[in-house]
Design a protein around this motif. Structure first.
Motif, mmCIF file in Angstrom:
data_model
loop_
_atom_site.group_PDB
_atom_site.id
_atom_site.type_symbol
_atom_site.label_atom_id
_atom_site.label_comp_id
_atom_site.label_asym_id
_atom_site.label_seq_id
_atom_site.Cartn_x
_atom_site.Cartn_y
_atom_site.Cartn_z
ATOM 1 N N VAL A 1 -12.881 25.476 21.258
ATOM 2 C CA VAL A 1 -12.863 25.099 22.677
ATOM 3 C C VAL A 1 -13.237 26.332 23.491
ATOM 4 C CG1 VAL A 1 -11.459 24.318 24.627
ATOM 5 C CG2 VAL A 1 -11.190 23.260 22.376
ATOM 6 N N GLY A 2 -14.175 26.181 24.399
ATOM 7 C CA GLY A 2 -14.734 27.317 25.111
ATOM 8 C C GLY A 2 -13.848 27.861 26.215
ATOM 9 N N THR A 3 -14.252 29.040 26.690
ATOM 10 C CA THR A 3 -13.619 29.690 27.839
ATOM 11 C C THR A 3 -14.681 29.895 28.916
ATOM 12 O OG1 THR A 3 -12.007 30.830 26.450
ATOM 13 C CG2 THR A 3 -12.390 31.742 28.639
ATOM 14 N N VAL A 4 -14.338 29.630 30.150
ATOM 15 C CA VAL A 4 -15.268 29.781 31.272
ATOM 16 C C VAL A 4 -15.405 31.255 31.623
ATOM 17 C CG1 VAL A 4 -15.676 29.200 33.697
ATOM 18 C CG2 VAL A 4 -14.694 27.492 32.156
ATOM 19 N N LEU B 1 1.559 24.165 29.990
ATOM 20 C CA LEU B 1 0.526 25.195 29.981
ATOM 21 C C LEU B 1 -0.568 24.812 28.994
ATOM 22 C CD1 LEU B 1 2.874 28.320 29.863
ATOM 23 C CD2 LEU B 1 1.996 27.113 31.884
ATOM 24 N N LEU B 2 -1.816 25.033 29.386
ATOM 25 C CA LEU B 2 -2.949 24.679 28.530
ATOM 26 C C LEU B 2 -3.685 25.928 28.076
ATOM 27 C CD1 LEU B 2 -4.416 21.624 30.502
ATOM 28 C CD2 LEU B 2 -2.692 21.641 28.700
ATOM 29 N N ALA B 3 -4.155 25.913 26.843
ATOM 30 C CA ALA B 3 -4.906 27.046 26.303
ATOM 31 C C ALA B 3 -6.016 26.530 25.399
ATOM 32 C CB ALA B 3 -3.983 27.982 25.525
ATOM 33 N N ALA B 4 -7.067 27.358 25.259
ATOM 34 C CA ALA B 4 -8.201 27.014 24.401
ATOM 35 C C ALA B 4 -7.969 27.576 23.012
ATOM 36 C CB ALA B 4 -9.493 27.569 24.987
ATOM 37 N N GLY B 5 -8.009 26.707 22.022
ATOM 38 C CA GLY B 5 -7.924 27.137 20.638
ATOM 39 C C GLY B 5 -9.300 27.217 20.011
ATOM 40 N N ALA C 1 -12.055 25.892 28.979
ATOM 41 C CA ALA C 1 -13.033 24.936 29.515
ATOM 42 C C ALA C 1 -12.517 23.502 29.355
ATOM 43 C CB ALA C 1 -14.377 25.119 28.819
ATOM 44 N N ILE C 2 -11.421 23.245 30.043
ATOM 45 C CA ILE C 2 -10.819 21.918 30.071
ATOM 46 C C ILE C 2 -10.870 21.463 31.520
ATOM 47 C CG2 ILE C 2 -8.779 20.528 29.553
ATOM 48 C CD1 ILE C 2 -7.899 22.724 27.598
ATOM 49 N N ASN C 3 -11.670 20.479 31.808
ATOM 50 C CA ASN C 3 -11.896 20.062 33.186
ATOM 51 C C ASN C 3 -10.641 19.470 33.819
ATOM 52 O OD1 ASN C 3 -14.498 20.974 33.134
ATOM 53 N ND2 ASN C 3 -15.431 19.018 33.675
ATOM 54 N N PRO C 4 -10.605 19.411 35.164
ATOM 55 C CA PRO C 4 -9.382 18.975 35.854
ATOM 56 C C PRO C 4 -8.845 17.614 35.434
ATOM 57 C CG PRO C 4 -10.847 20.052 37.413
ATOM 58 C CD PRO C 4 -11.616 19.936 36.115
ATOM 59 N N VAL C 5 -9.720 16.626 35.241
ATOM 60 C CA VAL C 5 -9.219 15.297 34.864
ATOM 61 C C VAL C 5 -8.571 15.324 33.485
ATOM 62 C CG1 VAL C 5 -9.881 12.923 34.324
ATOM 63 C CG2 VAL C 5 -10.732 14.001 36.416
ATOM 64 N N PRO C 6 -9.229 15.891 32.449
ATOM 65 C CA PRO C 6 -8.532 16.005 31.163
ATOM 66 C C PRO C 6 -7.237 16.811 31.251
ATOM 67 C CG PRO C 6 -10.878 16.329 30.862
ATOM 68 C CD PRO C 6 -10.645 16.294 32.338
ATOM 69 N N GLN C 7 -7.221 17.861 32.065
ATOM 70 C CA GLN C 7 -5.980 18.620 32.245
ATOM 71 C C GLN C 7 -4.859 17.712 32.728
ATOM 72 O OE1 GLN C 7 -5.955 22.273 34.454
ATOM 73 N NE2 GLN C 7 -7.983 22.899 33.744
ATOM 74 N N SER C 8 -5.171 16.899 33.741
ATOM 75 C CA SER C 8 -4.164 15.989 34.289
ATOM 76 C C SER C 8 -3.719 14.967 33.258
ATOM 77 C CB SER C 8 -4.717 15.269 35.530
ATOM 78 O OG SER C 8 -5.005 16.185 36.565
ATOM 79 N N LEU D 1 -18.030 26.531 38.283
ATOM 80 C CA LEU D 1 -17.620 25.339 37.556
ATOM 81 C C LEU D 1 -16.288 24.828 38.102
ATOM 82 C CD1 LEU D 1 -18.560 26.448 33.935
ATOM 83 C CD2 LEU D 1 -19.883 25.041 35.509
ATOM 84 N N ALA D 2 -15.847 23.680 37.588
ATOM 85 C CA ALA D 2 -14.611 23.073 38.080
ATOM 86 C C ALA D 2 -13.385 23.888 37.683
ATOM 87 C CB ALA D 2 -14.487 21.645 37.545
ATOM 88 N N VAL D 3 -13.558 24.764 36.689
ATOM 89 C CA VAL D 3 -12.471 25.615 36.203
ATOM 90 C C VAL D 3 -12.866 27.070 36.455
ATOM 91 C CG1 VAL D 3 -11.166 26.301 34.154
ATOM 92 C CG2 VAL D 3 -11.853 23.918 34.452
ATOM 93 N N PRO D 4 -11.952 27.908 36.958
ATOM 94 C CA PRO D 4 -12.320 29.301 37.274
ATOM 95 C C PRO D 4 -12.538 30.140 36.025
ATOM 96 C CG PRO D 4 -9.980 28.932 37.664
ATOM 97 C CD PRO D 4 -10.582 27.591 37.373
#
Length: 354
Positions: free
Chosen positions: A99-102, A92-96, A115-122, A107-110
């Motif tokens: 790090v922004g929130t969409v 699970l990923l979270a913004a600390g 605000a962590i894009n799909p490639v960095p998430q992977s 955008l690529a994230v809902p």
């Protein structure tokens, strides 16, 4: 780009490396000085771990971002990943902090997600999975990121509270236009998702201030183009806009009338000869050229200046209309460095005047 210039690593790669290091410590391994993570192309990157701390039920580790020789605003920041065990098998990923929130669609994230894009998430999930198959939460933070984000496109894109974790290759290549283009494209994606019909394209801050000073606009209407006019107009031509306003300084925008769609000073020539030639044709006399387009215009009497600026706006409008395949109405406003209007062409009714 010179062959000797160093590449660096994206914030996404740094977050993945920090997450792997923290997970290793959480799993009972010694604190590593370096870790390797997989990049999207299948290669491996080896990054130094700057700091690590263990708490009762979590571990955090940091990587100091090295952007190489690229003038990246986040160069030198510490990218922290704090990990803890969770039930299940998910990562699970979270913004600390930092790090922004969409908050907007497009955008690529809902909206509502970090605000962590799909490639960095992977990349982060893959890095954690190299250590454990247990459920893990990863909180990514960048101290000072909220302040740095104010200097980026994030506030206009509806990303609040900090920076975005970006990157598609995991590598920062010096002076590469790909990262800039990705950010610029996001503004168009947001405008499309919010059903904006009358966008205003500006080169940068001068155009943005002037647009807001002269017209009543929403944040999502304003789209910064930087020097990437060809790229952005080609994308815009496929969006169902009704009208588009192009507003900016004639030193930049006049280049569009001459077919120069990348207006960076190192990749395009001065527009002064084009403007001087236009003045000669309009007024039937040769006028001494100056170093800048604004200097040339300000050397004329007000009436001639307005005539020339309006005609220049007309030429720019024609060029932009052709570039977007005449799929919507285009208007052009030219402003000086103070934001005062020098000339314009096209129907301005879609943009209420202040």
């Amino acid at each position: 780009m010179a062959a000797s210039m160093r590449s660096g690593y994206t914030t996404g790669t740094c977050a993945a490396a920090a997450a792997k290091a923290a997970t290793m410590i959480l799993a009972g391994q010694p604190a590593p000085e370096y870790v390797e993570v997989a990049l999207p192309d299948g290669s491996r990157a080896r990054l130094a771990i700057a700091q690590s701390d263990a708490e009762a039920d979590s571990v955090r580790a940091a990587v100091k971002k090295d952007a190489g020789d690229d003038p990246d605003i986040t160069d030198g920041v510490l990218v922290w990943s704090t990990v803890s065990w969770v039930r299940g098998r998910d990562v699970l990923l979270a913004a600390g902090d930092g790090v922004g929130t969409v908050t907007r669609p497009g955008l690529a994230v809902p909206p509502g997600e970090p605000a962590i894009n799909p490639v960095p998430q992977s990349m982060i999930r893959a890095a954690v999975r190299e250590v454990t198959d247990r459920g893990v939460q990863v909180v990514v933070s960048i101290p000072g990121g909220k302040e740095l984000a104010e200097k980026t496109f994030n506030p206009r894109l509806g990303i609040v509270g900090g920076l975005s974790i970006l990157g598609t290759s995991g590598i920062v290549r010096p002076f590469s236009s790909s990262a800039l283009r990705d950010s610029l494209k996001c503004a168009l994606d947001v405008a499309k998702a919010l059903h904006v019909k009358t966008p205003v394209l500006v080169p940068g801050r001068i155009g943005e201030r002037a647009a807001n000073g002269h017209f009543q606009l929403s944040d999502e209407q304003l789209i910064e183009v930087s020097n990437e006019w060809g790229f952005m107009l080609d994308l815009a031509s496929d969006i169902p806009f009704d009208d588009m306003l192009v507003l900016g300084h004639p030193g930049k925008l006049a280049k569009l009338a001459g077919g120069q769609w990348d207006t960076h000073s190192k990749r395009s020539s001065s527009a002064v000869p084009l403007v001087a030639d236009l003045a000669t044709r309009l007024f039937g006399r040769s006028i001494e050229e100056t170093v800048t387009v604004e200097g040339f215009l300000m050397g004329l009497e007000l009436q001639e200046r307005t005539i020339l600026a309006n005609e220049l706006a007309s030429l720019i409008r024609e060029a932009v209309s052709q570039r977007v395949k005449e799929r919507f109405h285009v208007a052009v406003v030219l402003v000086n460095l103070k934001g005062d209007i020098l000339g314009l062409h096209g129907d301005m009714q879609p943009w209420p005047i202040r």
